[in-house]
Design a protein around this motif. Sequence first.
Motif, PDB file in Angstrom:
ATOM      1  N   CYS A  25       0.846  -1.378  -0.116  1.00  0.00           N
ATOM      2  CA  CYS A  25       0.088  -0.127   0.095  1.00  0.00           C
ATOM      3  C   CYS A  25       0.961   1.265   0.273  1.00  0.00           C
ATOM      4  O   CYS A  25       0.431   2.301  -0.704  1.00  0.00           O
ATOM      5  CB  CYS A  25      -0.710  -0.006   1.278  1.00  0.00           C
ATOM      6  N   VAL A  26       1.701   1.141   0.789  1.00  0.00           N
ATOM      7  CA  VAL A  26       2.606   2.526   0.820  1.00  0.00           C
ATOM      8  C   VAL A  26       3.481   2.577  -0.322  1.00  0.00           C
ATOM      9  O   VAL A  26       3.519   3.810  -0.977  1.00  0.00           O
ATOM     10  CB  VAL A  26       3.680   2.170   2.211  1.00  0.00           C
ATOM     11  N   ASP A  27       4.015   1.541  -0.670  1.00  0.00           N
ATOM     12  CA  ASP A  27       4.928   1.653  -2.096  1.00  0.00           C
ATOM     13  C   ASP A  27       4.060   2.174  -3.068  1.00  0.00           C
ATOM     14  O   ASP A  27       4.775   2.977  -4.161  1.00  0.00           O
ATOM     15  CB  ASP A  27       5.435   0.389  -2.460  1.00  0.00           C
ATOM     16  N   ASN A  28       2.774   1.854  -3.230  1.00  0.00           N
ATOM     17  CA  ASN A  28       2.070   2.225  -4.507  1.00  0.00           C
ATOM     18  C   ASN A  28       1.068   3.478  -4.205  1.00  0.00           C
ATOM     19  O   ASN A  28       0.168   3.487  -5.010  1.00  0.00           O
ATOM     20  CB  ASN A  28       1.040   0.845  -5.091  1.00  0.00           C
ATOM     21  N   PHE A  29       1.296   4.286  -3.158  1.00  0.00           N
ATOM     22  CA  PHE A  29       0.368   5.163  -2.851  1.00  0.00           C
ATOM     23  C   PHE A  29       0.846   6.396  -4.213  1.00  0.00           C
ATOM     24  O   PHE A  29       1.945   6.498  -4.386  1.00  0.00           O
ATOM     25  CB  PHE A  29       0.519   5.829  -1.582  1.00  0.00           C
ATOM     26  N   PRO A  30      -0.389   6.864  -4.719  1.00  0.00           N
ATOM     27  CA  PRO A  30       0.057   7.759  -5.501  1.00  0.00           C
ATOM     28  C   PRO A  30       0.761   9.144  -5.092  1.00  0.00           C
ATOM     29  O   PRO A  30       0.760   9.439  -3.938  1.00  0.00           O
ATOM     30  CB  PRO A  30      -1.582   8.295  -5.850  1.00  0.00           C
ATOM     31  N   PRO A  31       1.615   9.628  -6.063  1.00  0.00           N
ATOM     32  CA  PRO A  31       2.461  10.853  -5.817  1.00  0.00           C
ATOM     33  C   PRO A  31       1.779  11.937  -5.190  1.00  0.00           C
ATOM     34  O   PRO A  31       0.397  12.162  -5.707  1.00  0.00           O
ATOM     35  CB  PRO A  31       3.424  11.040  -6.946  1.00  0.00           C
ATOM     36  N   LEU A  32       2.030  12.662  -4.334  1.00  0.00           N
ATOM     37  CA  LEU A  32       1.222  13.789  -3.729  1.00  0.00           C
ATOM     38  C   LEU A  32       0.828  14.894  -4.599  1.00  0.00           C
ATOM     39  O   LEU A  32      -0.177  15.579  -4.702  1.00  0.00           O
ATOM     40  CB  LEU A  32       1.974  14.294  -2.673  1.00  0.00           C
ATOM     41  N   GLU A  33       1.885  14.986  -5.704  1.00  0.00           N
ATOM     42  CA  GLU A  33       1.534  16.189  -6.680  1.00  0.00           C
ATOM     43  C   GLU A  33       0.582  15.823  -7.645  1.00  0.00           C
ATOM     44  O   GLU A  33      -0.256  16.762  -8.299  1.00  0.00           O
ATOM     45  CB  GLU A  33       2.684  16.391  -7.586  1.00  0.00           C
ATOM     46  N   LEU A  34      -0.006  14.424  -7.460  1.00  0.00           N
ATOM     47  CA  LEU A  34      -1.602  14.177  -8.219  1.00  0.00           C
ATOM     48  C   LEU A  34      -2.644  14.737  -7.486  1.00  0.00           C
ATOM     49  O   LEU A  34      -3.586  14.883  -8.128  1.00  0.00           O
ATOM     50  CB  LEU A  34      -1.563  12.668  -8.464  1.00  0.00           C
ATOM     51  N   PHE A  35      -2.710  14.796  -6.261  1.00  0.00           N
ATOM     52  CA  PHE A  35      -3.603  15.422  -5.515  1.00  0.00           C
ATOM     53  C   PHE A  35      -3.997  17.066  -5.829  1.00  0.00           C
ATOM     54  O   PHE A  35      -3.010  17.654  -5.686  1.00  0.00           O
ATOM     55  CB  PHE A  35      -3.583  15.153  -4.098  1.00  0.00           C
ATOM     56  N   ASP A  36      -5.152  17.340  -5.979  1.00  0.00           N
ATOM     57  CA  ASP A  36      -5.673  18.466  -6.067  1.00  0.00           C
ATOM     58  C   ASP A  36      -6.018  19.142  -4.685  1.00  0.00           C
ATOM     59  O   ASP A  36      -6.859  18.433  -4.109  1.00  0.00           O
ATOM     60  CB  ASP A  36      -6.870  18.651  -7.214  1.00  0.00           C
TER      61      ASP A  36
ATOM     62  N   PHE B  13      -3.303   7.838 -13.344  1.00  0.00           N
ATOM     63  CA  PHE B  13      -2.547   6.974 -12.263  1.00  0.00           C
ATOM     64  C   PHE B  13      -3.112   5.419 -12.433  1.00  0.00           C
ATOM     65  O   PHE B  13      -2.148   4.443 -12.435  1.00  0.00           O
ATOM     66  CB  PHE B  13      -2.728   7.440 -10.758  1.00  0.00           C
ATOM     67  N   VAL B  14      -4.344   5.237 -12.467  1.00  0.00           N
ATOM     68  CA  VAL B  14      -4.917   4.078 -12.821  1.00  0.00           C
ATOM     69  C   VAL B  14      -4.640   3.225 -13.863  1.00  0.00           C
ATOM     70  O   VAL B  14      -4.012   2.352 -13.765  1.00  0.00           O
ATOM     71  CB  VAL B  14      -6.442   3.992 -12.489  1.00  0.00           C
ATOM     72  N   LEU B  15      -4.548   4.122 -15.126  1.00  0.00           N
ATOM     73  CA  LEU B  15      -4.003   3.321 -16.044  1.00  0.00           C
ATOM     74  C   LEU B  15      -2.505   2.931 -16.282  1.00  0.00           C
ATOM     75  O   LEU B  15      -1.933   2.104 -16.706  1.00  0.00           O
ATOM     76  CB  LEU B  15      -4.167   4.413 -17.528  1.00  0.00           C
ATOM     77  N   GLU B  16      -1.833   3.997 -15.566  1.00  0.00           N
ATOM     78  CA  GLU B  16      -0.244   3.490 -15.371  1.00  0.00           C
ATOM     79  C   GLU B  16      -0.023   2.336 -14.508  1.00  0.00           C
ATOM     80  O   GLU B  16       0.700   1.321 -14.945  1.00  0.00           O
ATOM     81  CB  GLU B  16       0.281   4.809 -14.669  1.00  0.00           C
ATOM     82  N   ARG B  17      -0.887   2.107 -13.620  1.00  0.00           N
ATOM     83  CA  ARG B  17      -1.047   0.678 -12.781  1.00  0.00           C
ATOM     84  C   ARG B  17      -1.380  -0.407 -13.584  1.00  0.00           C
ATOM     85  O   ARG B  17      -0.841  -1.452 -13.501  1.00  0.00           O
ATOM     86  CB  ARG B  17      -1.846   0.891 -11.424  1.00  0.00           C
ATOM     87  N   VAL B  18      -2.057  -0.173 -14.614  1.00  0.00           N
ATOM     88  CA  VAL B  18      -2.694  -1.514 -15.525  1.00  0.00           C
ATOM     89  C   VAL B  18      -1.649  -1.664 -16.673  1.00  0.00           C
ATOM     90  O   VAL B  18      -1.142  -2.765 -16.699  1.00  0.00           O
ATOM     91  CB  VAL B  18      -3.963  -0.899 -16.209  1.00  0.00           C
ATOM     92  N   ARG B  19      -0.852  -0.582 -16.862  1.00  0.00           N
ATOM     93  CA  ARG B  19       0.199  -0.679 -17.919  1.00  0.00           C
ATOM     94  C   ARG B  19       1.313  -1.440 -17.265  1.00  0.00           C
ATOM     95  O   ARG B  19       1.997  -2.326 -18.053  1.00  0.00           O
ATOM     96  CB  ARG B  19       0.716   0.721 -18.411  1.00  0.00           C
ATOM     97  N   ILE B  20       1.540  -1.248 -15.962  1.00  0.00           N
ATOM     98  CA  ILE B  20       2.779  -1.893 -15.463  1.00  0.00           C
ATOM     99  C   ILE B  20       2.485  -3.260 -14.835  1.00  0.00           C
ATOM    100  O   ILE B  20       3.303  -3.980 -14.387  1.00  0.00           O
ATOM    101  CB  ILE B  20       3.491  -0.989 -14.269  1.00  0.00           C
ATOM    102  N   GLY B  21       1.289  -3.692 -14.878  1.00  0.00           N
ATOM    103  CA  GLY B  21       0.812  -5.038 -14.706  1.00  0.00           C
ATOM    104  C   GLY B  21      -0.020  -4.891 -13.049  1.00  0.00           C
ATOM    105  O   GLY B  21       0.408  -5.999 -12.562  1.00  0.00           O
TER     106      GLY B  21
ATOM    107  N   ARG C 107       7.938  -1.362  -4.547  1.00  0.00           N
ATOM    108  CA  ARG C 107       9.086  -0.623  -5.017  1.00  0.00           C
ATOM    109  C   ARG C 107      10.443  -1.073  -4.179  1.00  0.00           C
ATOM    110  O   ARG C 107      11.527  -0.424  -4.633  1.00  0.00           O
ATOM    111  CB  ARG C 107       8.835   0.849  -4.625  1.00  0.00           C
ATOM    112  N   ARG C 108      10.355  -2.086  -3.498  1.00  0.00           N
ATOM    113  CA  ARG C 108      11.661  -2.548  -2.716  1.00  0.00           C
ATOM    114  C   ARG C 108      12.618  -3.408  -3.729  1.00  0.00           C
ATOM    115  O   ARG C 108      11.857  -3.929  -4.658  1.00  0.00           O
ATOM    116  CB  ARG C 108      11.281  -3.326  -1.618  1.00  0.00           C
TER     117      ARG C 108
END
Length: 84
Positions: A32-43, A69-77, A82-83
């Motif tokens: 969950c921590v490793d895949n949390f969206p980057p803060l700059e995506l939040f408005d 963000f969701v489509l990037e997750r689908v693209r990378i599988g 991130r470890r």
Amino acid sequence: MFLSLDSLQVRYRPYPIGIAQPAMAEDAYRLCVDNFPPLELFDDYEKLRKTSKKFTLSEKENQKAYKDFVLERVRIGGIRSRRV
């Protein structure tokens, strides 16, 4: 089950509150921590002309960043650790 409430302790005074520790396995938490969206995506709600002080990444209020963000997750599988 992703969340575990096996250790749940509830206190009712002065108001109801519950604590479960640990609430999930360490490896699930790390994913969950490793895949949390980057803060700059939040408005910022102020930017969206809303009165609360809050940040959002959702289909409703920040559609492009959410979809990207969701489509990037689908693209990378899917979700990945991130470890190294």
